[in-house]
Write a protein that holds these residues in place. Structure first.
Motif, short mmCIF file in Angstrom:
data_model
loop_
_atom_site.label_atom_id
_atom_site.label_comp_id
_atom_site.label_asym_id
_atom_site.label_seq_id
_atom_site.Cartn_x
_atom_site.Cartn_y
_atom_site.Cartn_z
N ASP A 148 -0.11 7.07 -43.45
CA ASP A 148 0.24 5.75 -43.99
C ASP A 148 1.75 5.62 -44.13
OD1 ASP A 148 -2.40 5.11 -44.10
OD2 ASP A 148 -2.54 4.94 -46.29
N SER A 149 2.38 6.67 -44.64
CA SER A 149 3.81 6.64 -44.86
C SER A 149 4.58 6.59 -43.53
CB SER A 149 4.19 7.88 -45.68
OG SER A 149 5.55 8.02 -45.76
N ALA A 150 4.21 7.46 -42.59
CA ALA A 150 4.90 7.49 -41.30
C ALA A 150 4.65 6.20 -40.52
CB ALA A 150 4.45 8.70 -40.49
N SER A 151 3.43 5.65 -40.60
CA SER A 151 3.10 4.42 -39.89
C SER A 151 3.90 3.25 -40.46
CB SER A 151 1.60 4.11 -40.00
OG SER A 151 0.85 5.19 -39.50
N ALA A 152 4.07 3.23 -41.78
CA ALA A 152 4.86 2.17 -42.42
C ALA A 152 6.30 2.22 -41.91
CB ALA A 152 4.82 2.34 -43.94
N GLU A 153 6.88 3.40 -41.87
CA GLU A 153 8.27 3.55 -41.39
C GLU A 153 8.38 3.15 -39.92
OE1 GLU A 153 11.09 4.85 -43.05
OE2 GLU A 153 9.87 4.70 -44.86
N PHE A 154 7.37 3.58 -39.16
CA PHE A 154 7.38 3.34 -37.72
C PHE A 154 7.34 1.85 -37.42
CE2 PHE A 154 5.17 3.55 -33.47
CZ PHE A 154 6.16 4.26 -32.80
N ALA A 155 6.49 1.11 -38.14
CA ALA A 155 6.37 -0.33 -37.92
C ALA A 155 7.64 -1.05 -38.40
CB ALA A 155 5.14 -0.87 -38.63
N GLU A 156 8.22 -0.59 -39.50
CA GLU A 156 9.45 -1.22 -40.00
C GLU A 156 10.61 -1.02 -39.04
OE1 GLU A 156 10.18 0.11 -44.06
OE2 GLU A 156 8.42 -1.07 -44.63
N TYR A 157 10.59 0.05 -38.30
CA TYR A 157 11.66 0.39 -37.35
C TYR A 157 11.57 -0.45 -36.07
CZ TYR A 157 14.35 3.60 -34.27
OH TYR A 157 15.24 4.16 -33.39
N ALA A 158 10.37 -0.99 -35.78
CA ALA A 158 10.13 -1.70 -34.52
C ALA A 158 10.98 -2.95 -34.39
CB ALA A 158 8.65 -2.07 -34.42
N CYS A 159 11.34 -3.31 -33.14
CA CYS A 159 12.09 -4.54 -32.90
C CYS A 159 11.69 -5.13 -31.54
CB CYS A 159 13.60 -4.27 -32.94
SG CYS A 159 14.19 -3.28 -31.57
N GLY A 160 12.13 -6.38 -31.28
CA GLY A 160 11.86 -7.00 -29.98
C GLY A 160 10.39 -7.28 -29.75
N ASN A 161 9.91 -6.93 -28.55
CA ASN A 161 8.50 -7.12 -28.23
C ASN A 161 7.74 -5.85 -28.55
OD1 ASN A 161 9.17 -9.61 -27.27
ND2 ASN A 161 8.97 -9.05 -25.10
N VAL A 162 6.76 -5.98 -29.43
CA VAL A 162 5.95 -4.82 -29.82
C VAL A 162 4.59 -4.95 -29.14
CG1 VAL A 162 4.83 -3.68 -31.79
CG2 VAL A 162 7.14 -4.60 -32.03
N THR A 163 4.05 -3.82 -28.69
CA THR A 163 2.72 -3.82 -28.06
C THR A 163 1.74 -3.08 -28.96
OG1 THR A 163 3.82 -3.68 -25.92
CG2 THR A 163 1.47 -3.23 -25.94
N VAL A 164 0.50 -3.57 -29.01
CA VAL A 164 -0.54 -2.78 -29.69
C VAL A 164 -1.74 -2.68 -28.75
CG1 VAL A 164 -1.49 -4.77 -31.00
CG2 VAL A 164 -1.93 -2.43 -31.77
N MET A 165 -2.22 -1.46 -28.55
CA MET A 165 -3.38 -1.25 -27.68
C MET A 165 -4.64 -1.17 -28.53
SD MET A 165 -3.95 1.63 -24.71
CE MET A 165 -2.54 1.25 -23.67
N LEU A 166 -5.51 -2.18 -28.38
CA LEU A 166 -6.75 -2.24 -29.17
C LEU A 166 -7.95 -2.09 -28.25
CD1 LEU A 166 -5.86 -5.28 -31.53
CD2 LEU A 166 -5.51 -2.83 -31.95
N SER A 167 -9.12 -1.83 -28.84
CA SER A 167 -10.30 -1.55 -28.03
C SER A 167 -11.28 -2.72 -27.98
CB SER A 167 -11.01 -0.32 -28.61
OG SER A 167 -12.27 -0.19 -28.00
N GLY A 168 -11.60 -3.16 -26.75
CA GLY A 168 -12.60 -4.22 -26.54
C GLY A 168 -14.02 -3.72 -26.73
N SER A 169 -14.18 -2.42 -26.95
CA SER A 169 -15.53 -1.88 -27.23
C SER A 169 -15.87 -1.95 -28.71
CB SER A 169 -15.63 -0.41 -26.81
OG SER A 169 -15.07 -0.22 -25.56
N GLU A 170 -14.93 -2.45 -29.50
CA GLU A 170 -15.17 -2.59 -30.94
C GLU A 170 -15.51 -4.05 -31.24
OE1 GLU A 170 -14.52 -0.16 -33.53
OE2 GLU A 170 -14.39 1.29 -31.90
#
Ligand code: N1C
Length: 256
Positions: A148-170
């Protein structure tokens, strides 16, 4: 005599376990980057341990990792951020390209993510050791709070165009209980982040597509309204093709 032998065996097992985790930590830290030296890696381990050592197993918070996060800042290009949910194996196959061909970075491509991926660990009240088995999986466990902590920092650091890979099987590619939904999406902030591009992986078992309410309503509600949004359905086979190191095709990449 038996009691003594028993005590020695237990002591050996425990000290060995401790060594195994910290040794693995240090050796992964060293192999991550050639110029990481042993003393730097040991320093990181020491600050890491402080987050959970001697604490009850289910009593570790995100904030307990603040010192660690401050000590190990990210240095990847912030405009090449790749987030994911329920696509762990595929996304890492895709991002595991040679350094010079890398067009996007997941948290596991950063030092701490690399070291701690697939690891489990915890402390125990009254002990100064790190355990790597017998750890309970609870909301405030050392492992969950770390991600949770590392993911929070990682998302806060992001800039520009961000990509997220999600699953169509869900049924719900944007699962409200996922780290992506709970922690990351709300930390993407305009004007640093301009756009979020969903890559929805399709395959044999498709239960959702880009028209799903879960994406068009739930996800978009959670996203800062100034951040643009797009969604592309991409077959899993296509992503696997792009993953081979000989390929320089980046059309599903972080710059979509
Ligand atoms: O809960 P999730 O996915 O949505 O988490 C993924 C999301 C990514 O964008 C990452 O940046 O959150 C970050 N992240 C990791 O990088 C990570 N590596 C390993 C979150 N969790 C991570 N793990 C472990 O996988 C961790 O134990 C966590 O509970 C799972 C989450 O996987 P998921 O549900 O597919």
């Amino acid at each position: 005599v038996f009691a003594v032998i028993f005590a020695v065996v237990i002591w050996k097992v425990l000290s060995n376990q401790q060594q195994t985790f910290s040794r693995r930590f240090i050796s992964k830290c060293l192999e991550y980057k050639k110029d990481n030296n042993e003393s730097y890696c040991q320093q990181i381990f020491h600050v890491f341990e402080k987050a959970y050592i001697g604490k009850p197993m289910c009593n570790v918070t995100m904030e307990d990792y603040d010192d660690l996060m401050a000590m190990v800042p990210f240095d990847h290009p912030c405009h090449q951020t790749m987030l994911w949910s329920k696509t762990n194996e595929l996304v890492h196959k895709y991002t595991a390209k040679d350094e010079d061909k890398k067009d996007c970075f997941t948290l596991e491509d950063t030092l701490l993510g690399y070291i701690l991926n697939d690891e489990r660990w915890c402390g125990k009240k009254g002990s100064n050791e790190t355990f790597d088995n017998g750890c309970d999986d609870c909301a405030n466990s050392a492992v969950r709070s770390f991600w949770d902590s590392a993911s929070a920092e990682f998302a806060e650091y992001a800039c520009g165009n961000v990509t997220v890979m999600l699953s169509g099987s869900e049924e719900k590619p944007f699962n409200p209980f996922s780290t992506f939904a709970r922690v990351e999406i709300k930390r993407l902030k305009h004007p640093f982040v301009k756009k979020l591009n969903v890559i929805l992986v399709t395959g044999n078992k498709n239960v959702s597509n880009c028209a799903a309410d879960n994406l068009n309503i739930d996800l978009q509600k959670a996203l800062d309204s100034n951040i643009l949004y797009s969604c592309n359905e991409v077959p899993e086979s296509r992503i696997r093709e792009c993953s081979s190191s000989s390929s320089d095709n980046t059309d599903v990449g972080c710059v979509a």
